[in-house]
Design a protein around this motif. Structure first.
Motif, PDB file in Angstrom:
ATOM      1  N   PHE A 167      -7.278 -40.731  76.388  1.00  0.00           N
ATOM      2  CA  PHE A 167      -6.940 -41.779  77.350  1.00  0.00           C
ATOM      3  C   PHE A 167      -7.925 -42.948  77.270  1.00  0.00           C
ATOM      4  CE2 PHE A 167      -5.391 -37.854  79.494  1.00  0.00           C
ATOM      5  CZ  PHE A 167      -4.042 -38.162  79.486  1.00  0.00           C
ATOM      6  N   SER A 168      -9.098 -42.715  76.708  1.00  0.00           N
ATOM      7  CA  SER A 168     -10.165 -43.714  76.764  1.00  0.00           C
ATOM      8  C   SER A 168      -9.794 -45.013  76.067  1.00  0.00           C
ATOM      9  CB  SER A 168     -11.455 -43.147  76.151  1.00  0.00           C
ATOM     10  OG  SER A 168     -11.252 -42.827  74.784  1.00  0.00           O
ATOM     11  N   ASP A 169      -8.982 -44.930  75.019  1.00  0.00           N
ATOM     12  CA  ASP A 169      -8.605 -46.152  74.303  1.00  0.00           C
ATOM     13  C   ASP A 169      -7.121 -46.463  74.464  1.00  0.00           C
ATOM     14  OD1 ASP A 169      -7.814 -43.957  72.867  1.00  0.00           O
ATOM     15  OD2 ASP A 169      -8.397 -44.738  70.905  1.00  0.00           O
ATOM     16  N   TYR A 170      -6.533 -45.941  75.527  1.00  0.00           N
ATOM     17  CA  TYR A 170      -5.131 -46.234  75.796  1.00  0.00           C
ATOM     18  C   TYR A 170      -5.037 -47.363  76.818  1.00  0.00           C
ATOM     19  CZ  TYR A 170      -0.232 -45.840  76.942  1.00  0.00           C
ATOM     20  OH  TYR A 170       1.089 -46.131  77.138  1.00  0.00           O
TER      21      TYR A 170
ATOM     22  N   GLU B 296      -3.186 -38.557  83.768  1.00  0.00           N
ATOM     23  CA  GLU B 296      -4.406 -38.196  83.062  1.00  0.00           C
ATOM     24  C   GLU B 296      -4.933 -36.814  83.443  1.00  0.00           C
ATOM     25  OE1 GLU B 296      -7.312 -41.296  83.298  1.00  0.00           O
ATOM     26  OE2 GLU B 296      -6.184 -42.582  81.910  1.00  0.00           O
ATOM     27  N   SER B 297      -4.529 -36.306  84.587  1.00  0.00           N
ATOM     28  CA  SER B 297      -4.932 -34.958  84.981  1.00  0.00           C
ATOM     29  C   SER B 297      -3.942 -33.909  84.486  1.00  0.00           C
ATOM     30  CB  SER B 297      -5.037 -34.865  86.507  1.00  0.00           C
ATOM     31  OG  SER B 297      -3.757 -35.020  87.102  1.00  0.00           O
TER      32      SER B 297
ATOM     33  N   HIS C 296       0.904 -41.865  71.430  1.00  0.00           N
ATOM     34  CA  HIS C 296      -0.503 -41.829  71.819  1.00  0.00           C
ATOM     35  C   HIS C 296      -0.652 -41.195  73.198  1.00  0.00           C
ATOM     36  CE1 HIS C 296      -4.588 -44.132  72.096  1.00  0.00           C
ATOM     37  NE2 HIS C 296      -4.558 -43.127  72.948  1.00  0.00           N
ATOM     38  N   LEU C 297       0.124 -41.697  74.148  1.00  0.00           N
ATOM     39  CA  LEU C 297       0.012 -41.198  75.514  1.00  0.00           C
ATOM     40  C   LEU C 297       0.455 -39.737  75.599  1.00  0.00           C
ATOM     41  CD1 LEU C 297      -0.644 -41.712  78.459  1.00  0.00           C
ATOM     42  CD2 LEU C 297       1.670 -42.633  78.765  1.00  0.00           C
ATOM     43  N   ALA C 298       1.549 -39.395  74.926  1.00  0.00           N
ATOM     44  CA  ALA C 298       2.032 -38.017  74.946  1.00  0.00           C
ATOM     45  C   ALA C 298       0.993 -37.067  74.374  1.00  0.00           C
ATOM     46  CB  ALA C 298       3.339 -37.911  74.158  1.00  0.00           C
TER      47      ALA C 298
ATOM     48  N   ILE D 220      -3.322 -32.950  74.963  1.00  0.00           N
ATOM     49  CA  ILE D 220      -4.690 -32.475  74.756  1.00  0.00           C
ATOM     50  C   ILE D 220      -5.363 -32.161  76.090  1.00  0.00           C
ATOM     51  CG2 ILE D 220      -6.998 -33.167  73.966  1.00  0.00           C
ATOM     52  CD1 ILE D 220      -5.592 -34.660  71.671  1.00  0.00           C
ATOM     53  N   LYS D 221      -5.121 -33.009  77.079  1.00  0.00           N
ATOM     54  CA  LYS D 221      -5.663 -32.739  78.414  1.00  0.00           C
ATOM     55  C   LYS D 221      -5.115 -31.421  78.954  1.00  0.00           C
ATOM     56  CE  LYS D 221      -7.616 -33.330  82.425  1.00  0.00           C
ATOM     57  NZ  LYS D 221      -9.076 -33.109  82.601  1.00  0.00           N
TER      58      LYS D 221
END
Length: 228
Positions: A67-70, A87-88, A110-112, A117-118
């Motif tokens: 998420f850091s570079d999204y 994000e949670s 990317h978001l998916a 991963i989260k």
């Protein structure tokens, strides 16, 4: 044999991690009960970390994304869903679906992946598939008489991600098998779908109006978001 070697042998006999031997030499605690507690806590953390890494490895992500570079600038969220929910991966625990709709290059995959991963880090089991690849797996399993085995594997997942939904047209059998996957996920696990096709065009993928309508109904009933 030294005490350390004896402990290592005991760990092997009890099928415990060699990590215990390494940690017992790091702990600076004279109270034996506190020492034992710290040793157990470190082993629990070690096992949890390993489990998370296994989850990520077995998920089948094509790339590692975070998420850091999204950039969320172009993402439109419906009321009731926040970036924090995404994000949670909390919606995965609620067995809700997420449909990410938009043009190519808008960051859907990317978001998916970041959500997947989260979810893995939160001790959930994830399967990441390009949709055409998943259908090919289903068709191969059907041909080999192993379809039930594949469905059992999928049933153990908490989240299934179908990337590039609709990029490749499906034949009738492939569409029916994919519909079966979606149906068996209904209210039992979460789905994330990334697609550049609006719902009205999905019939061009599955060739069957009734099946397409039923699939959309199952997906959107528990789908809190569509983006872009």
């Amino acid at each position: 044999m030294s005490v350390i070697e004896s402990v290592a042998e005991a760990c092997k006999e009890l099928k415990l991690s060699r990590n215990i031997v390494d940690n017992m030499q790091k702990i600076q605690e004279e109270d034996r009960y506190k020492f034992l507690l710290q040793l157990f806590q470190l082993e629990i953390q070690h096992r949890a970390d390993n489990r998370r890494q296994r989850n990520i490895k077995s998920a089948g992500f094509y790339n590692m994304k975070s998420f850091s570079d999204y950039v969320y600038d172009d993402l439109e969220l419906p009321s009731g869903l926040s970036i924090s929910d995404i994000e949670s991966a909390e919606f995965v625990r609620r067995k809700e679906n997420l449909i990410l709709y938009g043009n190519s290059g808008t960051g859907k995959s990317h978001l998916a992946t970041a959500i997947g991963i989260k979810a893995c880090m939160e001790d959930m089991r994830v399967g990441f598939y390009r949709t055409a690849g998943l259908v090919n797996k289903l068709l191969e399993a059907r041909q080999q008489g192993a379809l039930d085995k594949l469905f059992r594997k999928l049933s153990k997942l908490d989240l299934i991600i179908c990337d590039e939904w609709g990029y490749v047209p499906l034949d009738m059998v492939g569409g029916q098998l994919l519909f079966q996957v979606i149906s068996e996920c209904y209210e039992t696990k979460s789905l994330i779908i990334t697609t550049n096709l609006e719902f009205s065009k999905w019939v061009n993928i599955f060739y069957n109006q009734e099946m397409t309508a039923a699939m959309i109904d199952r997906l959107v009933h528990l789908a809190p978001a569509r983006g872009w």
